[in-house]
Design a protein around this motif. Structure first.
Motif, PDB file in Angstrom:
ATOM      1  N   VAL A  12      10.930  99.792 -40.180  1.00  0.00           N
ATOM      2  CA  VAL A  12       9.529 100.133 -39.938  1.00  0.00           C
ATOM      3  C   VAL A  12       8.758  98.832 -39.732  1.00  0.00           C
ATOM      4  O   VAL A  12       8.825  97.928 -40.568  1.00  0.00           O
ATOM      5  CB  VAL A  12       8.902 100.899 -41.136  1.00  0.00           C
ATOM      6  N   ALA A  13       8.054  98.741 -38.621  1.00  0.00           N
ATOM      7  CA  ALA A  13       7.201  97.569 -38.374  1.00  0.00           C
ATOM      8  C   ALA A  13       5.781  97.906 -38.780  1.00  0.00           C
ATOM      9  O   ALA A  13       5.343  99.044 -38.638  1.00  0.00           O
ATOM     10  CB  ALA A  13       7.237  97.193 -36.894  1.00  0.00           C
ATOM     11  N   VAL A  14       5.080  96.913 -39.313  1.00  0.00           N
ATOM     12  CA  VAL A  14       3.639  97.065 -39.492  1.00  0.00           C
ATOM     13  C   VAL A  14       2.979  96.094 -38.520  1.00  0.00           C
ATOM     14  O   VAL A  14       3.559  95.074 -38.179  1.00  0.00           O
ATOM     15  CB  VAL A  14       3.187  96.766 -40.946  1.00  0.00           C
ATOM     16  N   TYR A  15       1.787  96.439 -38.072  1.00  0.00           N
ATOM     17  CA  TYR A  15       1.116  95.536 -37.136  1.00  0.00           C
ATOM     18  C   TYR A  15      -0.394  95.631 -37.252  1.00  0.00           C
ATOM     19  O   TYR A  15      -0.945  96.643 -37.676  1.00  0.00           O
ATOM     20  CB  TYR A  15       1.562  95.803 -35.694  1.00  0.00           C
ATOM     21  N   SER A  16      -1.040  94.544 -36.871  1.00  0.00           N
ATOM     22  CA  SER A  16      -2.495  94.517 -36.828  1.00  0.00           C
ATOM     23  C   SER A  16      -2.940  94.939 -35.429  1.00  0.00           C
ATOM     24  O   SER A  16      -2.119  95.004 -34.504  1.00  0.00           O
ATOM     25  CB  SER A  16      -2.988  93.103 -37.110  1.00  0.00           C
ATOM     26  N   ILE A  57      11.106  96.855 -49.009  1.00  0.00           N
ATOM     27  CA  ILE A  57      10.187  96.076 -48.176  1.00  0.00           C
ATOM     28  C   ILE A  57      10.670  94.636 -48.108  1.00  0.00           C
ATOM     29  O   ILE A  57      10.909  93.994 -49.138  1.00  0.00           O
ATOM     30  CB  ILE A  57       8.742  96.110 -48.737  1.00  0.00           C
ATOM     31  N   HIS A  58      10.866  94.140 -46.889  1.00  0.00           N
ATOM     32  CA  HIS A  58      11.196  92.722 -46.702  1.00  0.00           C
ATOM     33  C   HIS A  58       9.901  91.999 -46.326  1.00  0.00           C
ATOM     34  O   HIS A  58       9.274  92.344 -45.336  1.00  0.00           O
ATOM     35  CB  HIS A  58      12.250  92.540 -45.609  1.00  0.00           C
ATOM     36  N   PRO A  59       9.503  90.983 -47.110  1.00  0.00           N
ATOM     37  CA  PRO A  59       8.218  90.342 -46.848  1.00  0.00           C
ATOM     38  C   PRO A  59       8.271  89.174 -45.855  1.00  0.00           C
ATOM     39  O   PRO A  59       7.220  88.632 -45.514  1.00  0.00           O
ATOM     40  CB  PRO A  59       7.829  89.820 -48.233  1.00  0.00           C
ATOM     41  N   GLY A  60       9.480  88.765 -45.403  1.00  0.00           N
ATOM     42  CA  GLY A  60       9.578  87.587 -44.526  1.00  0.00           C
ATOM     43  C   GLY A  60       9.149  86.340 -45.274  1.00  0.00           C
ATOM     44  O   GLY A  60       9.402  86.214 -46.473  1.00  0.00           O
ATOM     45  N   TYR A  61       8.475  85.415 -44.567  1.00  0.00           N
ATOM     46  CA  TYR A  61       7.881  84.243 -45.241  1.00  0.00           C
ATOM     47  C   TYR A  61       6.373  84.270 -45.001  1.00  0.00           C
ATOM     48  O   TYR A  61       5.882  84.982 -44.119  1.00  0.00           O
ATOM     49  CB  TYR A  61       8.522  82.928 -44.753  1.00  0.00           C
ATOM     50  N   ILE A 108       9.241  96.016 -42.768  1.00  0.00           N
ATOM     51  CA  ILE A 108       9.115  94.561 -42.697  1.00  0.00           C
ATOM     52  C   ILE A 108       7.630  94.228 -42.717  1.00  0.00           C
ATOM     53  O   ILE A 108       6.898  94.533 -41.773  1.00  0.00           O
ATOM     54  CB  ILE A 108       9.819  93.972 -41.458  1.00  0.00           C
ATOM     55  N   ALA A 109       7.183  93.636 -43.825  1.00  0.00           N
ATOM     56  CA  ALA A 109       5.759  93.340 -44.009  1.00  0.00           C
ATOM     57  C   ALA A 109       5.451  91.976 -43.396  1.00  0.00           C
ATOM     58  O   ALA A 109       5.022  91.055 -44.094  1.00  0.00           O
ATOM     59  CB  ALA A 109       5.404  93.373 -45.495  1.00  0.00           C
ATOM     60  N   ILE A 144      10.023  86.265 -37.469  1.00  0.00           N
ATOM     61  CA  ILE A 144      10.748  86.592 -38.695  1.00  0.00           C
ATOM     62  C   ILE A 144      10.902  88.107 -38.848  1.00  0.00           C
ATOM     63  O   ILE A 144      11.928  88.587 -39.350  1.00  0.00           O
ATOM     64  CB  ILE A 144      10.127  85.919 -39.957  1.00  0.00           C
ATOM     65  N   ALA A 145       9.915  88.870 -38.383  1.00  0.00           N
ATOM     66  CA  ALA A 145      10.034  90.336 -38.415  1.00  0.00           C
ATOM     67  C   ALA A 145      11.225  90.748 -37.541  1.00  0.00           C
ATOM     68  O   ALA A 145      12.057  91.575 -37.951  1.00  0.00           O
ATOM     69  CB  ALA A 145       8.745  90.978 -37.924  1.00  0.00           C
ATOM     70  N   ILE A 146      11.325  90.142 -36.383  1.00  0.00           N
ATOM     71  CA  ILE A 146      12.427  90.453 -35.464  1.00  0.00           C
ATOM     72  C   ILE A 146      13.767  90.020 -36.057  1.00  0.00           C
ATOM     73  O   ILE A 146      14.754  90.753 -36.007  1.00  0.00           O
ATOM     74  CB  ILE A 146      12.171  89.781 -34.093  1.00  0.00           C
ATOM     75  N   ARG A 147      13.778  88.838 -36.643  1.00  0.00           N
ATOM     76  CA  ARG A 147      15.000  88.316 -37.266  1.00  0.00           C
ATOM     77  C   ARG A 147      15.540  89.292 -38.322  1.00  0.00           C
ATOM     78  O   ARG A 147      16.732  89.571 -38.376  1.00  0.00           O
ATOM     79  CB  ARG A 147      14.691  86.940 -37.905  1.00  0.00           C
TER      80      ARG A 147
END
Ligand code: MV4
Length: 480
Positions: free
Chosen positions: A28-32, A77-81, A6-7, A12-15
Motif C-alpha cells: 500500500v502506498a501513501v501519497y500527498s 508498516i515500513h517507514p523507510g528513512y 510503506i509510510a 525508498i518507497a519503491i525500493r
C-alpha cells in the motif's frame, strides 16, 4: 504478513515495494497531493492520499497513516528513512493498533535518539568512546573546567541532536562560556531540550559505520562497514563499502563493538552504528541510527544480502538464518547521492521538470530513484533525485564505472550534483583513499569544478571538430 504499507515516498518507497513484491506481499502506498502521479503510487497494489503537499500534513501524519492502514487491513508498516522512521511515538502507536512496525521497538528508538541515554546504555559493554562527559552540562564554569581536563579543541553537542545538528567546536578556554550559552540556547530552540555534553574534538576523523541486523531470537550480526567520510555540510555525498583503511582485525573489532551497541538497547531489525576513526586508527562510538539508511545498497552489493527482506522476516518474528562466519565481503560498491541542486550556485535546490531523464544501465550499475522523464520535482521534500550505485571487483573498477555512469546519466530541465560527484571520483585524494570528513572543505572549490567542467567541454568540442573533419573528407570523394 500479507500486506504492508510503506509510510514514505520516492526511491525508498519503491525500493521497499520491490522486495515486498519478491516476497509475495501486497503493498500500500501513501501519497500527498503533490505526489498524486509519482511512480511509487503506481507501483503499489493499493494507494491512498493522506493529505496536502507539506510533510506535516501528509508523510508525518502518523495518526492518519495508521487510520488508513487499519481500514485497508495492513499487517505491517515500513517507514523507510526520514519522516516517521525514528519517531518512537509512531512505532508505539503501530504496536498499540496491532500493526507491526517494521523496525526496532519504540524503547530502542527513544534510547538511541537521546545521545546521553545512548552513552548510558553502552556503558557496561566496553565500547570505545570519545574522551568526554556522559551527562548534561549546563553550567559554563563547570564546562570550562571539563574542557581543560579533556584538552582543546572540544566539541559541544546537543543530547537531542545527531547528524551534526547543534554541534559547536571550541578551540580555546576563553571561548567556552560563550559557546556553551549559544549551544544551550540553540539546542533549546531546535529540539526543545537544552541538554548539551562535551567531548574531545577529533580533528580529522573518518566517518565509518557498521550495518547490523538483530532478530527476536537473540541473534545479532554485523554486515561490515560503510565509509561515509565524503560529506558536505553533514550531508553525505559518497558512501562506499568496504572502507580502504580498515584491516580485517579492525573490521572485526568494530563489528563486535557494533553488535554490543545493538545488544545494549535490545535492538530489533536493521540498524547502523556510527563510529569516528582517527588518524591512528582508534575508533570511537558516536551514535546509532535506528532505521534503514539511505546508503544501505552498498552493503547489499558487497554482502549479497537484501536488507529489506531481512527487515521484513525479522518483523514477522523469524530468526536470521545467515551465520556471521558465512558472511564475506565480495567486491567493492560506491554510492553517489544525486541531488537536484546547482553545484555552481552554492548547491541551491534546482526546481523544474525532468524534460530529459535517462539513467545509465549496465553490469555493475544500480540506480535507486523515484522519478521519471516528464515529472516535475516537488519543492516540498528532500531534493535527492537518485542514488547512483556501482559495483566492481575492485575499488578502482567501481570508481571507473561510476565516472562512466555519470557520463551516461542524462538529465535536462533541472541541474544536478552529477558534475560534483564526478569531481570527487576523479580527485587524487579520493582515488588514493587518503581522505577524511574534511574532503569537501579541503579540496572542493567552485573554481576547480568549473575548470574540470570547462576542460571537459573543450575536449568534447575537439572531438566534435575531429568527427566533423572526418565526415567532410568522406563527403569530398567525388561521385563518378
Ligand atoms: C564528532 C566529530 C569529531 N569529534 N565528535 C557529525 C555527525 C554526528 N553523527 C557526529 N559528528 C561528528 N562528531 C567528536 N567528538 C566529528 C563529527 C563529524 C563532523 C564534524 C564536523 C564536520 C563534518 C563532520 C563529518 C562527519 C563527522
Amino acid at each position: 504478513m500479507k500486506k504492508i504499507l510503506i509510510a514514505n515516498r520516492g526511491e525508498i518507497a519503491i525500493r521497499v515495494m520491490k522486495t515486498a513484491r519478491k516476497m509475495g506481499i501486497k503493498t500500500v502506498a501513501v501519497y500527498s497531493e503533490a505526489d498524486r502521479n509519482a511512480p511509487h503510487v503506481r507501483l503499489a497494489d493499493e494507494s491512498v492520499c493522506i493529505g496536502e503537499a507539506s510533510s506535516n500534513k501528509s508523510y508525518l501524519r502518523g495518526d492518519k497513516i495508521i487510520q488508513e492502514a487499519l481500514k485497508l487491513n495492513v499487517d505491517g508498516i515500513h517507514p523507510g528513512y526520514g519522516f516517521l522512521s525514528e519517531n518512537a511515538s509512531f512505532a508505539e502507536l503501530c504496536e498499540k493498533n496491532n500493526i507491526i512496525f517494521i523496525g526496532p521497538k519504540s524503547k530502542s528508538i527513544k534510547m538511541m535518539g537521546d545521545k546521553l541515554a545512548a552513552k548510558e546504555a553502552v556503558k557496561d559493554y566496553n565500547i570505545p568512546m570519545v574522551p568526554g562527559v556522559d551527562r548534561a552540562v549546563t553550567n559554563p564554569n563547570e564546562a570550562a573546567e571539563i574542557a581543560s581536563q579533556i584538552g582543546f579543541p572540544i566539541l559541544i553537542k546537543a543530547a537531542a541532536g545527531g547528524g551534526g545538528k547543534g554541534m559547536r567546536i571550541v578551540e580555546k578556554e576563553t571561548a567556552v562560556k560563550e559557546q556553551m550559552e549559544r549551544a544551550i540556547s540553540e539546542a533549546t530552540s531546535a529540539f526543545g531540550d537544552g541538554a548539551v555534553f562535551i567531548e574531545k574534538y577529533i580533528t580529522s576523523p573518518r566517518h565509518i559505520e557498521i550495518q547490523v541486523l538483530a532478530d527476536s531470537h537473540g541473534n545479532v550480526l554485523h554486515f561490515f562497514e560503510r565509509e561515509c567520510s565524503v560529506q558536505r555540510r553533514h550531508q553525505k555525498v559518497v558512501e562506499e563499502a568496504p572502507s580502504s583503511i580498515l584491516t580485517c582485525e579492525l573490521r572485526e573489532q568494530m563489528g563486535q563493538a557494533a553488535i554490543k551497541v545493538a545488544q545494549s538497547c535490545d535492538y530489533l531489525g536493521a540498524g547502523t552504528v556510527e563510529f569516528l576513526v582517527d588518524n591512528k586508527l582508534n575508533f570511537y562510538f558516536l551514535e546509532m541510527n535506528t532505521r534503514l539508511q539511505v546508503e544501505h545498497p552498498v552493503t547489499e552489493l558487497i554482502s549479497g544480502i537484501d536488507l529489506v527482506e531481512q527487515q521484513i522476516k525479522i518483523a514477522r518474528g523469524e530468526a536470521i538464518t545467515i551465520k556471521q562466519e558465512d558472511l564475506k565481503i565480495n567486491g567493492h560498491a560506491i554510492e553517489l547521492r544525486v541531488y537536484a541542486e546547482d553545484s555552481m550556485n552554492d548547491f541551491l535546490p534546482s526546481i523544474g521538470t525532468l524534460n530529459t531523464y535517462k539513467i545509465p544501465v549496465g553490469t555493475g550499475i544500480r540506480v535507486d530513484d523515484g522519478f521519471e522523464e516528464g515529472m516535475a520535482i516537488p519543492i516540498y521534500y528532500d531534493p535527492m533525485l537518485s542514488k547512483l550505485i556501482t559495483y566492481g571487483k575492485t575499488r578502482e573498477e567501481a570508481i571507473q564505472l561510476m565516472i562512466e555512469a555519470i557520463n551516461n546519466y542524462k538529465v535536462e530541465g533541472v541541474l544536478t550534483t552529477l558534475p560534483f560527484g564526478k569531481f570527487v571520483c576523479e580527485h587524487e585524494a579520493f582515488r588514493s583513499g587518503n581522505f577524511d570528513t574534511h574532503f569537501v572543505k579541503n579540496y572542493y572549490t567552485l573554481e576547480k569544478l568549473k575548470v574540470a567542467t570547462e576542460e571537459e567541454a573543450k575536449l568534447a568540442a575537439l572531438i566534435g571538430l575531429k568527427i566533423y573533419i572526418e565526415d567532410q573528407k568522406q563527403l569530398r570523394i567525388p561521385a563518378k
